[in-house]
Scaffold this active site. Structure first.
Site, PDB file in Angstrom:
ATOM      1  CG  HIS A  18      41.171  92.913  36.018  1.00  0.00           C
ATOM      2  ND1 HIS A  18      41.389  92.625  37.347  1.00  0.00           N
ATOM      3  CD2 HIS A  18      40.777  91.739  35.467  1.00  0.00           C
ATOM      4  CE1 HIS A  18      41.135  91.354  37.595  1.00  0.00           C
ATOM      5  NE2 HIS A  18      40.746  90.782  36.454  1.00  0.00           N
ATOM      6  CD  GLU A 201      35.999  86.730  39.527  1.00  0.00           C
ATOM      7  OE1 GLU A 201      37.126  86.284  39.852  1.00  0.00           O
ATOM      8  OE2 GLU A 201      35.555  86.676  38.356  1.00  0.00           O
ATOM      9  CG  ASP A 280      39.053  86.705  31.162  1.00  0.00           C
ATOM     10  OD1 ASP A 280      40.262  86.466  31.026  1.00  0.00           O
ATOM     11  OD2 ASP A 280      38.481  86.755  32.273  1.00  0.00           O
TER      12      ASP A 280
HETATM   13  N1  ADE Z   1      41.487  84.194  35.010  1.00  0.00           N
HETATM   14  C1  ADE Z   1      40.935  84.738  33.938  1.00  0.00           C
HETATM   15  N2  ADE Z   1      39.822  85.411  34.260  1.00  0.00           N
HETATM   16  C2  ADE Z   1      39.671  85.302  35.603  1.00  0.00           C
HETATM   17  C3  ADE Z   1      38.730  85.784  36.541  1.00  0.00           C
HETATM   18  N3  ADE Z   1      37.681  86.536  36.182  1.00  0.00           N
HETATM   19  N4  ADE Z   1      38.898  85.450  37.832  1.00  0.00           N
HETATM   20  C4  ADE Z   1      39.920  84.708  38.204  1.00  0.00           C
HETATM   21  N5  ADE Z   1      40.837  84.238  37.358  1.00  0.00           N
HETATM   22  C5  ADE Z   1      40.718  84.526  36.065  1.00  0.00           C
HETATM   23 ZN    ZN Z   2      40.420  88.740  36.258  1.00  0.00          ZN
END
Ligand code: ADE
Ligand code: ZN
Length: 334
Positions: A18, A201, A280
């Site tokens: 991911h 999330e 990220d």
């Molecule tokens: N795009 C980039 N990072 C993300 C995340 N953590 N949740 C949803 N969309 C994303």
């Molecule tokens: Zn993500």
């Protein structure tokens, strides 16, 4: 756990499922491109040079602003090299990355092919120089809406092969429903792509259930809020759905107040396939090494558990069987 054991753990060969491609861009890389192109992006950086944002929704807009300097296939090839160098430095041997045609040619299939070609060339070069294998997962962006998602799905379907192996959805989970995107996921499935979707999330367990039932995904991005309903947790375990868990991202964005309150261990104890990723990394001040270090210290996980997590990740990876077997060999202890 002693220093030696921790050292072994953070230096293990790792697999990551991911990773948002643009979200892996080091801030200095984006600043450099902005300068080359005379684009003023100072508003998205803190004084220390890191990305500046207040909360998740603001993060998404800063992410899109940073991405706006990536204009040509060549820019994306350079990004690929920069991202894979970081991953390889962290011991990652296999990575799947989310690519969005929305950012690569605006959803036009012919343009998308050019971006994809440039990214793949850079990935092949990184495989030779750094021993890291990359595969692509096209993602639609939820807050861009179901119609735009169809253009991303068409790009994915037209380019599905042994490198472009999956389709998924990222973006603002609070917009719309999973099933609003069923058409796009069906198109991707019919093209032979494996499926994953961000769910659980921000929204609760029901969202995770809907991703599995309405879209038929075999993996979930995050999924951690499933912990609020043990029936959903058990469904994930029974169906062998794999969670792409990103603990550092969750703590940084405030999904959980601290790692010791994060449910990754509870999910694992209840039989769910959990894996570890960064999401990220520069945005959340993390790396794969830092994730392993924090998990080992917080939960006392030993090398065997991390090796098992990596095997679980490779079993759930979207690549072909030969690639899977080759990477599983790399995970074996010498
Ligand atoms: N795009 C980039 N990072 C993300 C995340 N953590 N949740 C949803 N969309 C994303
Ligand atoms: Zn993500």
């Amino acid at each position: 756990m002693n220093e030696d054991q921790l050292h072994q753990i953070i230096n293990l060969p790792k697999t990551e499922l991911h990773l948002h491609f643009e979200g892996g861009a080091p801030p200095a890389f984006i600043r450099g491109l902005a300068k080359e192109k005379n684009i003023d992006l100072s508003r998205i950086f803190n004084e220390d040079g890191s990305y500046a944002y207040r909360d998740f929704v603001h993060f998404l807009s800063v992410y899109e602003a940073a991405t706006s300097v990536l204009k040509t296939p060549e820019d994306f090839a350079r990004l690929c090299t920069a991202v894979l160098e970081q991953s390889a430095e962290n011991g990652v041997v296999y990575s799947e990355t989310f690519l969005s045609p929305d950012f690569c040619g605006g959803g036009d299939v012919a343009a998308w092919r050019e971006y994809l070609h440039a990214i793949r060339e850079a990935a092949e070069a990184a495989e030779k120089s750094h021993g890291i294998t990359l595969r692509g997962v096209v993602t639609c962006i939820r807050h861009f809406g179901p119609e735009q998602a169809k253009t991303a799905a068409l790009c994915a379907a037209e380019t599905a092969d042994d490198w472009l192996v999956g389709f998924g959805m990222a973006g603002d989970e609070n917009k719309g429903k999973q099933r609003d995107y069923a058409y796009s996921f069906d198109m991707a499935r019919e093209a032979g792509l494996h499926l994953t979707s961000h769910a659980g999330e921000w929204r609760g367990p029901q969202e995770v259930r809907e991703a599995v039932e309405d879209l038929g995904v075999s993996r979930i991005g995050h999924g951690v809020r499933a912990i609020g309903d043990l029936a959903v947790v058990d469904m994930l375990a029974e169906q062998g759905v794999t969670l792409e868990v990103c603990p550092g991202s969750n703590v940084f964005l405030g999904v959980f107040p601290s790692l010791d309150k994060h449910p990754i261990e509870q999910l694992r104890d209840r039989g769910v396939n959990v894996t570890v990723s960064t999401d990220d990394p520069p945005f959340f001040h993390t790396t794969m090494r830092r994730e392993y270090d924090a998990l080992a210290k917080t939960f006392g996980w030993d090398e065997e558990i991390f090796t098992e997590l990596n095997r679980t990740a490779m079993q759930a990876a979207f690549c072909d069987a030969d690639t899977r077997d080759a990477i599983l060999k790399k995970l074996e202890r010498p």
